[in-house]
Design an enzyme around this catalytic site. Structure first.
Site, short mmCIF file in Angstrom:
data_model
loop_
_atom_site.label_atom_id
_atom_site.label_comp_id
_atom_site.label_asym_id
_atom_site.label_seq_id
_atom_site.Cartn_x
_atom_site.Cartn_y
_atom_site.Cartn_z
N GLU B 209 -2.86 6.29 -13.91
CA GLU B 209 -1.97 4.97 -14.06
C GLU B 209 -2.37 4.44 -15.56
O GLU B 209 -2.85 4.79 -16.41
CB GLU B 209 -2.56 3.96 -12.88
CG GLU B 209 -4.02 3.74 -13.03
CD GLU B 209 -4.32 2.79 -11.80
OE1 GLU B 209 -3.99 3.12 -10.78
OE2 GLU B 209 -5.29 1.78 -11.93
N HIS B 246 -5.89 -3.23 -10.43
CA HIS B 246 -7.16 -2.71 -10.87
C HIS B 246 -7.71 -3.26 -12.05
O HIS B 246 -7.02 -3.61 -13.08
CB HIS B 246 -7.11 -1.18 -10.94
CG HIS B 246 -6.63 -0.31 -9.73
ND1 HIS B 246 -6.14 0.60 -9.75
CD2 HIS B 246 -7.11 -0.71 -8.40
CE1 HIS B 246 -6.07 1.17 -8.66
NE2 HIS B 246 -6.50 0.43 -7.75
#
Lengths: 385, 287
Positions: B209, B246
């Protein structure tokens, strides 16, 4: 947590790194503090973004009257769209040489990385690009302490002969570790004509995860005027919303899955309105209500897509929160959904029951996440405004 | 075969009596995971879920011979507990906890590597070898035995991709949630090298990501892998400087965005897909 310059410099000073003499003026009621300065000096706007010099945020002044005027002017407006946290009045220094010194967390090595250069200042990024060998790099041992010999060696490699550098490097490492920093950057670290070495700017980012052991650490968000109201509301309710401008609202669980859904909506020709993630421990109903509120208030939103994969958090809790919301406030737009759930997630409600309950509440449910995404996009495409 | 966890995995759990941790452990026991006990200084001598609770990791490992420790503890307790478990001789430490200070993670990572201990996480959903071992929360119901090795930075995506492959009749050797934090016990390339050595694994899936540079380490060392690598990078629509959930997922400096990573992986020889739901089709195409 990004710190303002004045907060970062306070941390450096605490660990024995010298900074210019200064006073901090938080607002107009504190302008009297400017009497304590020696003139000429500089008035520096306190914002979190870089590039404030070019934006007119650094003003040299010759006397207290000019200082008051400059400070009052800066405090009355925003700079680069950001509201000021205050101004810092700082002694004017006569600079002989600008150095660069910083420590960051290297996510690949999993270690602190120290970078030092004899060519600091505003052109550091150009130096990094054009002559990377002028930035000397050294990994530090986690929890350890750089020995003096290694620090001497680093200065030699960087071509820095300034006295006192070893102590400054070691003080920076100590500050980095003890303050739980993600980044401390001193640029420029100035050698003055009078021989003093001062940190003339400071960029410090503290680890949000370590704030529990630093109860006195500064706590603030970037002060923005033109912030999106739904993003603001999300922050206040301890979840994350990022607005993306499209017409398909998205409710998902998990940051990575949320990004995957947003990416897929775009890849299949739709236009996502938002990304959302409930941070660890934040109840589901907050994100659900946040996205549904947005779909009620922002009339450009045509449909809401909800998609979940659950194995740890309770499916029952999630479904009950949704049903409660629909009962108190029936949704303005149609909702398309998909759920996968197993293991600890289905302890208090099985998947079939959940799907039936949501269908009877009017949600169009699909087995495959991809089908739900495509149905939402198709619907949004057919709505006539 | 499979990697890191299999039929021989035996587990002790920190935080077994907590409501979240306890629910996960109960699912693991129901599945058949060999959970041997808990570790808690204050609850030593008691039992929970019919398992004994030991006062220290040393005692737990001596009594049970467990090779794996699971951590469902508050972030501030991780440093001490993981250090203790490494010293007691476990070989795998799975840290579920979100919010562990990065300086603690860096110290634990170094210590574990020195001792040959594998840390999964922190901020991880765990790892499952379908039909063999279930450690954490990647529900076996989403998985099926087979040849695809999966490692994902995101926990929820590890569930979604397992479920997607299983629905398409494609099985997995081991599914791993590596953790969502900037610094992890092990980097993606280390998981991929393990899959590369594993007889059963025929192809590998990497879910990366935005944020950080670990995907570039994979690009640099892709030549060491001789099995196909399929990669998906989440967060193409992220806005710079905005945290996307995150801690690891903030676009910072150059190269940390999804498109740059996708391009680099493609040039290095990986098969890069646009969405998560393209992966089954790509695997079917490998023949």
């Amino acid at each position: 947590m990004n710190l303002y310059e004045y907060e970062g410099k306070a941390i450096l000073a605490k660990h024995g790194i010298r900074v210019p003499n200064s006073v901090y003026v938080a607002d107009e009621t504190e302008l009297g503090k400017l009497e304590d300065m020696t003139y000429p000096c500089v008035i520096k706007a306190q914002i979190l973004q870089g590039g404030r010099g070019k934006a007119g945020g650094i003003r040299p002044v010759n006397n207290v009257e000019e200082a008051r005027a400059a400070a009052r002017d800066l405090l009355s407006k925003e700079l680069k769209g950001e509201r000021l946290a205050g101004v810092l009045a700082e002694e004017q220094v006569s600079i002989a040489k600008e150095l660069y010194l910083g420590i960051t967390v290297d996510d690949v090595a999993g270690k602190p990385l120290l970078i030092i250069s004899a060519e600091g200042g505003i052109e550091i990024e150009k130096v990094a690009e054009e002559s990377p060998e002028k930035l000397v790099r050294c990994y530090l041992e986690p929890g350890g302490m750089l020995d003096s010999d290694s620090a001497v060696q680093l200065c030699r490699e960087a071509g820095i002969a300034t006295g006192g550098m070893v102590e400054i490097i070691r003080a920076l490492e100590k500050a980095f570790r003890e303050e739980d920093a993600n980044l401390i950057e001193i640029n420029p670290l100035c050698v003055l004509d009078d021989g003093r070495v001062l940190a003339c700017d400071a960029k410090v980012i503290l680890d949000d995860y370590a704030l529990f052991r630093h109860p006195d650490a500064p706590k603030h968000e970037m002060l923005e005027y033109n912030e999106d109201p739904f993003e603001r509301r999300a922050k206040d309710n301890e979840y994350i919303m990022v607005r993306l401008g499209g017409d398909i609202g998205i409710i998902s669980v998990g940051a990575g899955y949320g990004m995957a859904i947003v990416d897929a909506v775009k890849a299949y020709g739709g236009s996502p309105a938002n990304f959302v993630d409930q941070l660890g421990g934040t109840p589901f109903e907050r994100t659900i209500n946040g996205v549904l509120d947005m779909s009620e208030e922002d009339l450009t939103i045509k449909t809401v897509l909800m998609s979940f994969m659950l194995s740890a958090s309770s499916l029952g809790g999630l479904v009950e929160s949704m049903l409660e919301r629909f009962k108190s406030r029936p949704p303005r737009v149609p909702i398309f959904g998909s759920i996968g759930a197993a293991s600890a997630a289905v302890r208090d409600m099985d998947l079939q029951t959940a799907v039936e309950k949501l269908e009877s509440a009017g949600i169009k449910m699909f087995q495959d996440a991809r089908e739900a995404i495509k149905a939402a996009i198709k619907y949004a495409g057919e709505v006539v405004e | 075969m499979s990697i890191l966890v299999d039929e021989r995995t035996s587990v002790i759990v920190y935080g077994i009596t907590g409501s979240y941790g306890g629910a996960q452990v109960k699912s693991m026991i129901d599945y058949g995971t060999n959970v041997l006990g808990g570790v808690s200084a204050s609850k030593a001598g008691m039992t929970h879920l019919d398992r004994p609770i030991f006062g220290t990791a040393k005692e737990a490992v001596e009594m049970t011979n467990a090779n794996t420790a699971i951590f469902y503890l508050p972030a501030g307790a991780i440093m001490g507990a993981v250090t203790e478990a490494i010293d007691a001789g476990v070989k795998l430490a799975f840290i579920a906890t979100e919010g562990v200070p990065v300086h603690d993670v860096m110290i634990l990572r170094e210590k574990a590597k020195e001792r040959g201990v594998w840390i999964v996480g922190p901020n991880s959903l765990g790892l499952t070898s379908p039909g063999k071992a279930f450690v954490g929360s990647i529900a076996p119901e989403f998985t099926s035995p087979g040849g695809i090795g999966i490692c994902s930075r995101s926990g929820t995506v590890s569930l979604a991709i397992s479920s997607h492959l299983t629905m398409n009749g494609i099985g997995q050797s081991t599914v791993i949630s590596m953790g969502g934090d900037p610094v992890l016990g092990r980097n993606p390339i280390e998981y991929l090298l393990e899959f590369n050595k594993d007889d059963e694994t025929t192809a590998m899936v990497l879910i990366g990501e935005i944020g950080g540079m670990k995907e570039y380490e994979v690009c640099e060392r892709l030549g060491e892998l001789n099995k196909p690598l399929i990669a998906y990078i989440g967060g193409k629509s992220a806005r710079e400087g905005k945290r996307m959930g995150h801690m690891g997922a903030i676009i910072g400096g150059a190269g940390q965005d999804a498109r740059s990573k996708m391009k680099a992986l493609e040039q290095a020889g990986a098969i890069v897909v646009d969405t998560l739901w393209d992966i089954a089709d790509v695997i079917k195409g490998l023949g």
